[in-house]
Design an enzyme around this catalytic site. Structure first.
Site, PDB file in Angstrom:
ATOM      1  N   ALA A   1       8.083 -13.327 -10.132  1.00 45.71           N
ATOM      2  CA  ALA A   1       9.199 -12.633 -10.790  1.00 45.71           C
ATOM      3  C   ALA A   1       8.964 -12.364 -12.271  1.00 45.71           C
ATOM      4  O   ALA A   1       9.609 -11.505 -12.855  1.00 45.71           O
ATOM      5  CB  ALA A   1      10.480 -13.452 -10.616  1.00 45.71           C
TER       6      ALA A   1
ATOM      7  N   HIS B   1      -3.719   3.702  -0.525  1.00 50.29           N
ATOM      8  CA  HIS B   1      -2.835   4.857  -0.733  1.00 50.29           C
ATOM      9  C   HIS B   1      -3.379   6.162  -0.121  1.00 50.29           C
ATOM     10  O   HIS B   1      -2.693   6.836   0.636  1.00 50.29           O
ATOM     11  CB  HIS B   1      -2.583   5.077  -2.219  1.00 50.29           C
ATOM     12  CG  HIS B   1      -2.056   3.872  -2.936  1.00 50.29           C
ATOM     13  ND1 HIS B   1      -1.203   2.977  -2.339  1.00 50.29           N
ATOM     14  CD2 HIS B   1      -2.242   3.407  -4.205  1.00 50.29           C
ATOM     15  CE1 HIS B   1      -0.898   2.015  -3.202  1.00 50.29           C
ATOM     16  NE2 HIS B   1      -1.519   2.242  -4.336  1.00 50.29           N
TER      17      HIS B   1
HETATM   18  C1  BG6 Z   1      -1.307   0.990  -7.778  1.00 53.32           C
HETATM   19  C2  BG6 Z   1      -2.649   0.784  -8.430  1.00 53.32           C
HETATM   20  O1  BG6 Z   1      -1.348   0.575  -6.458  1.00 53.32           O
HETATM   21  O2  BG6 Z   1      -0.957   2.357  -7.836  1.00 53.32           O
HETATM   22  C3  BG6 Z   1      -2.629   1.270  -9.860  1.00 53.32           C
HETATM   23  O3  BG6 Z   1      -2.997  -0.580  -8.400  1.00 53.32           O
HETATM   24  C4  BG6 Z   1      -2.124   2.703  -9.925  1.00 53.32           C
HETATM   25  O4  BG6 Z   1      -3.919   1.187 -10.439  1.00 53.32           O
HETATM   26  C5  BG6 Z   1      -0.823   2.870  -9.140  1.00 53.32           C
HETATM   27  O5  BG6 Z   1      -1.904   3.026 -11.283  1.00 53.32           O
HETATM   28  C6  BG6 Z   1      -0.442   4.333  -9.039  1.00 53.32           C
HETATM   29  O6  BG6 Z   1       0.852   4.452  -8.507  1.00 53.32           O
HETATM   30  P1  BG6 Z   1       1.711   5.754  -8.799  1.00 53.32           P
HETATM   31  O7  BG6 Z   1       2.953   5.558  -7.994  1.00 53.32           O
HETATM   32  O8  BG6 Z   1       1.952   5.794 -10.277  1.00 53.32           O
HETATM   33  O9  BG6 Z   1       0.886   6.924  -8.352  1.00 53.32           O
END
Ligand code: BG6
Length: 493
Positions: A13, A237
């Site tokens: 947290a 992602h």
């Molecule tokens: C995170 C990564 O999972 O996603 C980061 O660890 C990255 O390095 C981030 O900056 C990007 O997320 P978003 O939502 O800003 O595209």
């Protein structure tokens, strides 16, 4: 269920994610977003951390990003509990603390793991023995990446969670699955008549999935160096985006049917190869801003938290193939980088020229799904230029931008959706264990080769559009990298 008392426990947290995303998201669901409350306003929000803190100081610091008229009411629902992560006694204490807040009867409990994976196992065990929801309420765990760093470490992690909790109780987050444009892939493909009919190798020549950030690693380099851009962005992602794009339609839009199709498309992807990989690392750069001021950005290796001489990639291009009837022969290029010229994420689908195009030749059609910033879906096609020549056509853009089509609409942060879906027990947007096994199968050999051989990355100046040589790398697969959104708009001028 808005009646049963609910507790939300945030492990880690005092960390950055809690401050940036988790507390604001929980506030929005309880008080802030349209239609709130979406979770009970008397939910207990309990921060858990190793060191004791004064509650007021903690809240002042970790809830700075909570904004809205009912913040005082929200803060009254927040408390903090300190203890080690691996001591069952401490979780007994947490359990007592929660029982008091919940009133002692049936309650639901949601535990958010914003902690390093090395301690996942201990926490899972302790929750199971000492802090499960009382009175037949549900216990759900939201896990945040990294889910291991290769096939073996994931298997170990998975074994310890699956021994004690069922897959229905585990919610592994990939916050890209909560982004509007990523969710829209399903709506576009399965809610319309036309898209699905050209969604295949007969019509699509290549697919690019792009992530660009204009920031470096800013003090987080020590952490980043352990993973590199492929583990940080691609294996999770961008791969999730690829899955939504490429999978076959699920029988239903539920956790089981979706997971089945996701695993199936992954099984058709062979492990990545070094020869289909491009690696880069940002170096320092100096440039003159308007007004003559000189701006300097340090390189990756200048970050004091990064080990000297590190060859960790901050940029990568990777080409994947999908060996099934729909996609065989279509290159999927993922590219991702930090320290580039802009913050942007998009999917770019380029179409195959057809024989009749020789009558009126021109650029290929492209369908672009812009994930961020300024969510949009746009389509580039050839249109006759008004005038005498019937064969003179130029690319134009059909543009569906969210701000135009959905003015004033509330776009929730990805973490709001993730908390809400967990509270509802809807796992369709979370990452299944079977998917991760496949995802690591695809990435592990390449990652191990990079870790062992430490190939030299191409150094690019901070703020570059792409490292030198990346355009040529993409061209080998018949892919032209678009220069920018602005360049694209030229066609409409
Ligand atoms: C995170 C990564 O999972 O996603 C980061 O660890 C990255 O390095 C981030 O900056 C990007 O997320 P978003 O939502 O800003 O595209």
């Amino acid at each position: 269920d808005m009646v049963t008392p609910m507790s939300i426990v945030i492990f880690g947290a005092t960390g950055d994610l809690a401050k940036k995303k988790l507390y604001p998201a929980v506030y929005q669901l309880m008080f802030g977003c349209p239609g709130a409350p979406l979770v009970p306003q008397n939910a207990n929000v309990v921060g858990y951390g190793r060191s004791p803190v004064a509650l007021d100081d903690f809240l002042a610091k970790q809830c700075v990003n909570v904004k809205g008229g009912q913040k005082e009411k929200f803060l009254k629902q927040c408390s903090f509990f300190s203890g080690p992560y691996d001591s069952p006694d401490s979780y007994k204490g947490l359990h007592e603390h929660l029982l008091k807040l919940e009133g002692g009867g049936k309650a639901n409990r949601l535990f958010f793991f914003s902690i390093p994976p090395q301690i996942f196992g201990d926490v899972v065990k302790c929750i199971h023995t000492s802090a499960k929801a009382p009175g037949g309420g549900w216990t759900r765990l939201i896990l945040e990446k990294p889910f291991g760093r290769d096939s073996a470490s994931f298997a170990e992690l998975d074994a310890c969670t699956s021994k004690l909790f069922t897959e229905d109780e585990i919610f592994r987050i990939d916050h890209y699955l909560g982004k509007e444009i990523v969710l829209n892939i399903q709506a576009m493909r399965f809610g319309n008549q036309i898209f699905e009919s050209f969604w295949n190798k007969e019509h699509i020549r290549s697919v690019q999935i792009v992530f660009k950030e204009d920031l470096g690693t800013g003090g987080r380099g020590g952490y980043f160096d352990q993973s590199g851009i492929i583990r940080d962005i691609m294996q999770n992602h961008l791969l999730q985006v690829l899955i939504w794009l490429a999978m076959e339609p699920p029988a239903k839009y539920d956790r089981k049917s979706v997971a089945e199709q996701k695993v199936k498309v992954l099984k058709a992807i062979p492990p990545l190869k070094m020869k289909d990989t491009f690696l880069g690392q940002f170096g320092k750069n100096t440039w003159e801003c308007s007004g003559g001021k000189v701006h300097q950005e340090p390189g990756y290796l200048d970050d004091e938290t990064v080990p000297a001489g590190s060859r960790c990639p901050t940029y990568a291009g990777v080409v994947l193939e999908i060996n099934n009837a729909r996609w065989k022969g279509v290159p999927f290029l993922m590219r991702a980088g930090k320290g580039l010229d802009e913050r942007m994420a998009e999917v770019r689908i380029t179409f195959k020229p057809q024989s009749f195009n020789s009558i009126i030749p021109g650029d290929s059609n492209e369908l672009v799904l812009r994930i961020q910033p300024d969510e949009a879906v746009y389509f580039k096609y050839l249109n006759k230029v008004p005038g005498w020549d019937p064969k003179r056509a130029a690319p134009v853009v059909m543009d569906m931008s969210y701000t135009k089509s959905f003015p004033d609409i509330y776009v929730a942060d990805a973490y709001e959706r993730m908390f809400l879906n967990t509270a509802k027990g809807d796992g369709s947007l979370f990452v299944g264990s079977g998917e991760l096994t496949e995802a690591w199968r695809i990435f592990t050999p390449l990652l191990h080769e990079i870790d062992a051989k430490r190939p030299e990355p191409v150094i690019y100046p901070f703020g570059a559009r792409a490292p030198a040589g990346m355009d040529e790398f993409a061209a080998k697969y018949g892919i032209t990298m678009a220069k920018s959104w602005e360049e694209f708009l030229v066609f409409n001028k």
